[in-house]
Scaffold this motif. Structure first.
Motif, PDB file in Angstrom:
ATOM      1  N   GLY A  72      47.257  47.930  22.067  1.00  0.00           N
ATOM      2  CA  GLY A  72      48.046  46.725  21.813  1.00  0.00           C
ATOM      3  C   GLY A  72      49.456  46.849  22.357  1.00  0.00           C
ATOM      4  O   GLY A  72      49.668  47.330  23.472  1.00  0.00           O
ATOM      5  N   TYR A  73      50.448  46.479  21.539  1.00  0.00           N
ATOM      6  CA  TYR A  73      51.829  46.404  22.021  1.00  0.00           C
ATOM      7  C   TYR A  73      52.760  47.449  21.409  1.00  0.00           C
ATOM      8  O   TYR A  73      53.962  47.428  21.657  1.00  0.00           O
ATOM      9  CB  TYR A  73      52.380  44.986  21.812  1.00  0.00           C
ATOM     10  CG  TYR A  73      51.783  44.030  22.811  1.00  0.00           C
ATOM     11  CD1 TYR A  73      52.371  43.837  24.043  1.00  0.00           C
ATOM     12  CD2 TYR A  73      50.583  43.382  22.544  1.00  0.00           C
ATOM     13  CE1 TYR A  73      51.805  42.999  24.991  1.00  0.00           C
ATOM     14  CE2 TYR A  73      50.003  42.544  23.476  1.00  0.00           C
ATOM     15  CZ  TYR A  73      50.621  42.349  24.702  1.00  0.00           C
ATOM     16  OH  TYR A  73      50.046  41.523  25.632  1.00  0.00           O
ATOM     17  N   ILE A 113      55.878  39.915  20.194  1.00  0.00           N
ATOM     18  CA  ILE A 113      54.481  39.930  19.773  1.00  0.00           C
ATOM     19  C   ILE A 113      54.324  40.873  18.585  1.00  0.00           C
ATOM     20  O   ILE A 113      54.532  42.076  18.717  1.00  0.00           O
ATOM     21  CB  ILE A 113      53.564  40.374  20.930  1.00  0.00           C
ATOM     22  CG1 ILE A 113      53.700  39.407  22.107  1.00  0.00           C
ATOM     23  CG2 ILE A 113      52.101  40.440  20.465  1.00  0.00           C
ATOM     24  CD1 ILE A 113      52.981  39.856  23.357  1.00  0.00           C
ATOM     25  N   ASP A 171      48.973  47.167  15.419  1.00  0.00           N
ATOM     26  CA  ASP A 171      49.500  47.737  16.660  1.00  0.00           C
ATOM     27  C   ASP A 171      51.019  47.838  16.702  1.00  0.00           C
ATOM     28  O   ASP A 171      51.575  48.158  17.756  1.00  0.00           O
ATOM     29  CB  ASP A 171      49.014  46.918  17.863  1.00  0.00           C
ATOM     30  CG  ASP A 171      49.744  45.582  17.987  1.00  0.00           C
ATOM     31  OD1 ASP A 171      50.229  45.249  19.087  1.00  0.00           O
ATOM     32  OD2 ASP A 171      49.828  44.854  16.974  1.00  0.00           O
ATOM     33  N   ARG A 172      51.694  47.600  15.584  1.00  0.00           N
ATOM     34  CA  ARG A 172      53.153  47.715  15.567  1.00  0.00           C
ATOM     35  C   ARG A 172      53.601  48.437  14.307  1.00  0.00           C
ATOM     36  O   ARG A 172      52.847  48.591  13.343  1.00  0.00           O
ATOM     37  CB  ARG A 172      53.820  46.327  15.637  1.00  0.00           C
ATOM     38  CG  ARG A 172      53.532  45.518  16.898  1.00  0.00           C
ATOM     39  CD  ARG A 172      53.981  46.211  18.185  1.00  0.00           C
ATOM     40  NE  ARG A 172      55.362  46.612  18.155  1.00  0.00           N
ATOM     41  CZ  ARG A 172      56.384  45.820  18.503  1.00  0.00           C
ATOM     42  NH1 ARG A 172      56.161  44.572  18.859  1.00  0.00           N
ATOM     43  NH2 ARG A 172      57.617  46.276  18.481  1.00  0.00           N
ATOM     44  N   ASP A 232      57.555  39.376  30.590  1.00  0.00           N
ATOM     45  CA  ASP A 232      57.393  40.748  30.095  1.00  0.00           C
ATOM     46  C   ASP A 232      58.539  41.147  29.163  1.00  0.00           C
ATOM     47  O   ASP A 232      58.346  41.941  28.236  1.00  0.00           O
ATOM     48  CB  ASP A 232      57.323  41.740  31.257  1.00  0.00           C
ATOM     49  CG  ASP A 232      55.995  41.660  32.003  1.00  0.00           C
ATOM     50  OD1 ASP A 232      55.021  41.144  31.422  1.00  0.00           O
ATOM     51  OD2 ASP A 232      55.943  42.107  33.159  1.00  0.00           O
ATOM     52  N   THR A 247      54.748  34.551  24.612  1.00  0.00           N
ATOM     53  CA  THR A 247      55.947  34.680  25.448  1.00  0.00           C
ATOM     54  C   THR A 247      56.377  33.331  26.021  1.00  0.00           C
ATOM     55  O   THR A 247      57.575  33.042  26.119  1.00  0.00           O
ATOM     56  CB  THR A 247      55.732  35.696  26.580  1.00  0.00           C
ATOM     57  OG1 THR A 247      54.582  35.330  27.350  1.00  0.00           O
ATOM     58  CG2 THR A 247      55.548  37.103  26.024  1.00  0.00           C
ATOM     59  N   LYS A 277      49.681  37.575  24.718  1.00  0.00           N
ATOM     60  CA  LYS A 277      50.918  37.680  25.509  1.00  0.00           C
ATOM     61  C   LYS A 277      51.346  36.358  26.130  1.00  0.00           C
ATOM     62  O   LYS A 277      52.493  35.926  25.959  1.00  0.00           O
ATOM     63  CB  LYS A 277      50.758  38.729  26.606  1.00  0.00           C
ATOM     64  CG  LYS A 277      51.988  38.820  27.527  1.00  0.00           C
ATOM     65  CD  LYS A 277      51.789  39.813  28.652  1.00  0.00           C
ATOM     66  CE  LYS A 277      52.977  39.784  29.608  1.00  0.00           C
ATOM     67  NZ  LYS A 277      52.806  40.742  30.725  1.00  0.00           N
ATOM     68  N   GLY A 290      47.651  41.476  19.210  1.00  0.00           N
ATOM     69  CA  GLY A 290      47.763  42.838  19.723  1.00  0.00           C
ATOM     70  C   GLY A 290      46.738  43.786  19.152  1.00  0.00           C
ATOM     71  O   GLY A 290      46.690  44.957  19.548  1.00  0.00           O
ATOM     72  N   CYS A 297      57.821  40.337  25.448  1.00  0.00           N
ATOM     73  CA  CYS A 297      56.694  40.966  24.745  1.00  0.00           C
ATOM     74  C   CYS A 297      57.073  41.565  23.389  1.00  0.00           C
ATOM     75  O   CYS A 297      56.216  41.616  22.492  1.00  0.00           O
ATOM     76  CB  CYS A 297      56.050  42.034  25.625  1.00  0.00           C
ATOM     77  SG  CYS A 297      55.011  41.333  26.936  1.00  0.00           S
ATOM     78  N   SER A 344      53.678  51.700  20.674  1.00  0.00           N
ATOM     79  CA  SER A 344      53.697  52.931  21.470  1.00  0.00           C
ATOM     80  C   SER A 344      53.425  54.128  20.570  1.00  0.00           C
ATOM     81  O   SER A 344      53.613  54.070  19.348  1.00  0.00           O
ATOM     82  CB  SER A 344      55.054  53.112  22.149  1.00  0.00           C
ATOM     83  OG  SER A 344      56.066  53.325  21.171  1.00  0.00           O
ATOM     84  N   ASP A 403      44.792  39.483  22.618  1.00  0.00           N
ATOM     85  CA  ASP A 403      45.992  39.696  23.426  1.00  0.00           C
ATOM     86  C   ASP A 403      46.661  38.331  23.615  1.00  0.00           C
ATOM     87  O   ASP A 403      46.222  37.527  24.434  1.00  0.00           O
ATOM     88  CB  ASP A 403      45.626  40.297  24.776  1.00  0.00           C
ATOM     89  CG  ASP A 403      46.858  40.580  25.638  1.00  0.00           C
ATOM     90  OD1 ASP A 403      47.978  40.223  25.211  1.00  0.00           O
ATOM     91  OD2 ASP A 403      46.693  41.145  26.727  1.00  0.00           O
TER      92      ASP A 403
END
Length: 220
Positions: free
Chosen positions: A188-189, A45, A167-168, A39, A21, A17, A11, A42, A191, A15
């Motif tokens: 990335g993953y 990840i 990214d997390r 999805d 997954t 994914k 991420g 995800c 927000s 990528d």
């Protein structure tokens, strides 16, 4: 003073994914759980797998560890390579290395897998060190992985200028546990809400913006 950039892998540099997954999907099938929508998987990840199996499917500790073995059945054969480097990452890494910055990876993915993936995508040569989880996932929390990586680099936050890029929320939390700032990437993953709630020091929109930011951060 040495300037060190620690990069998360999944991420952040690539990528993953499809591979992750599908590996989770394979593991869940061993428990009679059919999840056709990749999805929905995800959220696996980035965080430690055992945490995700417990959080999202209510697995016990023993079940979660067993599920990781099923995950690896798919991941080691093909899942790790069902992955792609984000556009611009290779050029950014070359730019940073050419500027004299020390680059390392700090990932909760088992270290041998991380090395294989970086080697497969011809990224390994950019990094002085790849720090990851052990296969038993005893060293898997991002804070522990960061401490391990710094130890193997032979430095401390007091001796070097260090930043974590991820990214997390786990990247942010792990960085702060080690008294490091964290640049959280929005491509990335994670927000913006996740990053704000967990006190990300910087929020970066794109790979191009990340490269410019890190070049400025690395100025002596």
């Amino acid at each position: 003073m040495n300037h060190i950039i620690l990069f998360d892998l999944d991420g952040t540099l690539t990528d993953p994914k499809e591979g992750i997954t599908k590996s989770v999907q394979h593991a869940l099938q061993a428990y009679g759980i059919d999840e056709p929508d990749l999805d929905k998987l995800c959220p696996f990840i980035g965080p430690p797998l055992s945490d995700s199996f417990k959080e999202y499917y209510g697995f016990s500790e023993a079940q979660a560890r067993e599920a990781i073995d099923h995950f690896h059945e798919y991941f080691t054969k093909q899942g790790m390579f069902e992955n792609k480097v984000y556009p611009g990452i290779r050029e950014m890494l070359a730019r940073l290395k050419d500027a004299g910055l020390t680059l390392a990876v700090a990932t909760s993915k088992p270290e041998p897998f991380a090395i294989q993936i970086l080697e497969h995508f011809d990224l390994l040569s950019y990094f002085t060190l790849v720090g990851g989880a052990d296969m038993e996932e005893i060293r898997v929390r991002k804070g522990d992985v960061i401490a391990y990586t710094l130890d193997h680099l032979g430095t401390t936050p007091e001796e070097s200028k260090v930043i974590m890029v991820g990214d997390r929320k786990h990247d942010i939390i792990g960085a702060h546990e080690n008294q490091l700032p964290c640049a959280a990437v929005l491509y990335g993953y994670g927000s913006r809400e996740e990053f704000t709630e967990n006190g990300a020091d910087y929020q970066i929109e794109t790979v191009e913006e990340l490269g410019d930011f890190l070049m400025k951060w690395g100025e002596v």
